[in-house]
Scaffold this motif. Structure first.
Motif, PDB file in Angstrom:
ATOM      1  N   PHE A 151      30.154 -32.452   7.956  1.00  0.00           N
ATOM      2  CA  PHE A 151      28.761 -32.878   8.196  1.00  0.00           C
ATOM      3  C   PHE A 151      28.382 -32.297   9.333  1.00  0.00           C
ATOM      4  O   PHE A 151      28.793 -32.099  10.260  1.00  0.00           O
TER       5      PHE A 151
ATOM      6  N   ASN B 220      37.571 -38.432   0.635  1.00  0.00           N
ATOM      7  CA  ASN B 220      36.520 -37.492   0.145  1.00  0.00           C
ATOM      8  C   ASN B 220      35.790 -37.021   0.945  1.00  0.00           C
ATOM      9  O   ASN B 220      35.003 -36.245   0.742  1.00  0.00           O
ATOM     10  N   TYR B 221      35.667 -37.666   2.290  1.00  0.00           N
ATOM     11  CA  TYR B 221      34.581 -37.200   3.396  1.00  0.00           C
ATOM     12  C   TYR B 221      35.004 -35.785   3.677  1.00  0.00           C
ATOM     13  O   TYR B 221      36.195 -35.488   4.271  1.00  0.00           O
TER      14      TYR B 221
ATOM     15  N   ALA C 140      26.237 -40.706   8.975  1.00  0.00           N
ATOM     16  CA  ALA C 140      27.453 -40.114   8.789  1.00  0.00           C
ATOM     17  C   ALA C 140      28.741 -40.923   8.694  1.00  0.00           C
ATOM     18  O   ALA C 140      29.696 -40.895   8.125  1.00  0.00           O
TER      19      ALA C 140
ATOM     20  N   GLU D 232      32.520 -44.747   3.372  1.00  0.00           N
ATOM     21  CA  GLU D 232      32.383 -44.870   2.076  1.00  0.00           C
ATOM     22  C   GLU D 232      33.085 -43.973   1.313  1.00  0.00           C
ATOM     23  O   GLU D 232      33.762 -44.162   0.324  1.00  0.00           O
ATOM     24  N   ASP D 233      33.390 -42.625   1.828  1.00  0.00           N
ATOM     25  CA  ASP D 233      33.981 -41.422   1.292  1.00  0.00           C
ATOM     26  C   ASP D 233      35.369 -41.632   1.353  1.00  0.00           C
ATOM     27  O   ASP D 233      36.174 -41.023   0.447  1.00  0.00           O
TER      28      ASP D 233
ATOM     29  N   LEU E 135      28.696 -42.964   5.642  1.00  0.00           N
ATOM     30  CA  LEU E 135      29.301 -42.091   4.609  1.00  0.00           C
ATOM     31  C   LEU E 135      30.667 -41.728   4.700  1.00  0.00           C
ATOM     32  O   LEU E 135      31.477 -41.684   3.807  1.00  0.00           O
ATOM     33  N   ALA E 136      31.235 -41.541   5.966  1.00  0.00           N
ATOM     34  CA  ALA E 136      32.653 -41.424   6.275  1.00  0.00           C
ATOM     35  C   ALA E 136      33.507 -42.518   5.679  1.00  0.00           C
ATOM     36  O   ALA E 136      34.526 -42.311   5.084  1.00  0.00           O
TER      37      ALA E 136
ATOM     38  N   LYS F  58      35.665 -32.530  -1.662  1.00  0.00           N
ATOM     39  CA  LYS F  58      35.137 -33.155  -0.658  1.00  0.00           C
ATOM     40  C   LYS F  58      33.625 -33.254  -0.587  1.00  0.00           C
ATOM     41  O   LYS F  58      32.952 -32.553  -1.244  1.00  0.00           O
ATOM     42  N   ASN F  59      33.104 -34.330  -0.138  1.00  0.00           N
ATOM     43  CA  ASN F  59      31.610 -34.619   0.258  1.00  0.00           C
ATOM     44  C   ASN F  59      31.273 -33.885   1.536  1.00  0.00           C
ATOM     45  O   ASN F  59      31.443 -34.542   2.403  1.00  0.00           O
ATOM     46  N   ASN F  60      30.480 -32.998   1.168  1.00  0.00           N
ATOM     47  CA  ASN F  60      29.861 -32.251   2.576  1.00  0.00           C
ATOM     48  C   ASN F  60      28.498 -32.580   2.578  1.00  0.00           C
ATOM     49  O   ASN F  60      27.776 -32.597   1.535  1.00  0.00           O
ATOM     50  N   TYR F  61      27.996 -32.674   3.818  1.00  0.00           N
ATOM     51  CA  TYR F  61      26.522 -33.141   4.072  1.00  0.00           C
ATOM     52  C   TYR F  61      25.858 -32.179   5.200  1.00  0.00           C
ATOM     53  O   TYR F  61      26.781 -31.739   6.030  1.00  0.00           O
TER      54      TYR F  61
END
Length: 142
Positions: free
Chosen positions: A66, A62-63, A52, A58-59, A55-56, A32-35
């Motif tokens: 955050f 995979n989001y 956020a 877009e991902d 990005l959610a 996952k993409n974590n921010y």
């Protein structure tokens, strides 16, 4: 001479173990993409939430996680329930964690009890930010 060689060997083993743990942490969170965002201004929450959301979208699947870490004098604003109401509502809606730096709370004499239960408190916001980065979180500081 033996002491120097033994010390060097122990240091080498320690560095190797640390590198292996760092790689393990990055592999664990790589699905996952974590921010994480470190900020010193509560007013920046609105554009952070917009980022956020983008990005959610877009991902997609995979989001991941955050988190927003708030440090510095602006932790005083976290105790202002009227100011924080809409921000906390939006954070909950978007599954964003708001984290307060305990060091900053102490420095500026803000009690944990004055904060919403939704706000997590960590001992040291900067250290926590680095720990998340070591786990593979994408990071920006504002």
């Amino acid at each position: 001479m033996k002491t120097i060689l033994t010390s060097a060997l122990i240091l080498l083993i320690g560095i190797t173990s640390l590198n292996a743990q760092t790689i393990k942490n990055k592999q664990h969170d790589s699905s996952k993409n974590n921010y994480v965002v470190l900020t010193k201004k509560v007013a920046q929450l609105k554009p952070i939430f917009l980022a956020a959301e983008a990005l959610a979208n877009e991902d997609g699947n995979n989001y991941g996680d955050f988190q927003v870490i708030i440090c510095g004098k602006t932790v005083e604003d976290l105790a202002n329930k009227e100011l924080m109401h809409d921000f906390l509502h939006q954070a909950k809606k978007q599954h964003i964690s708001i984290v307060a730096c305990g060091f900053s709370l102490k420095k500026f004499k803000v009690s944990k009890e004055d904060l919403s239960e939704q706000i997590e408190v960590v001992d040291n916001g900067i250290l926590y930010d680095f720990q998340l980065q070591k786990k593979g979180y994408h990071n920006i500081a504002l």
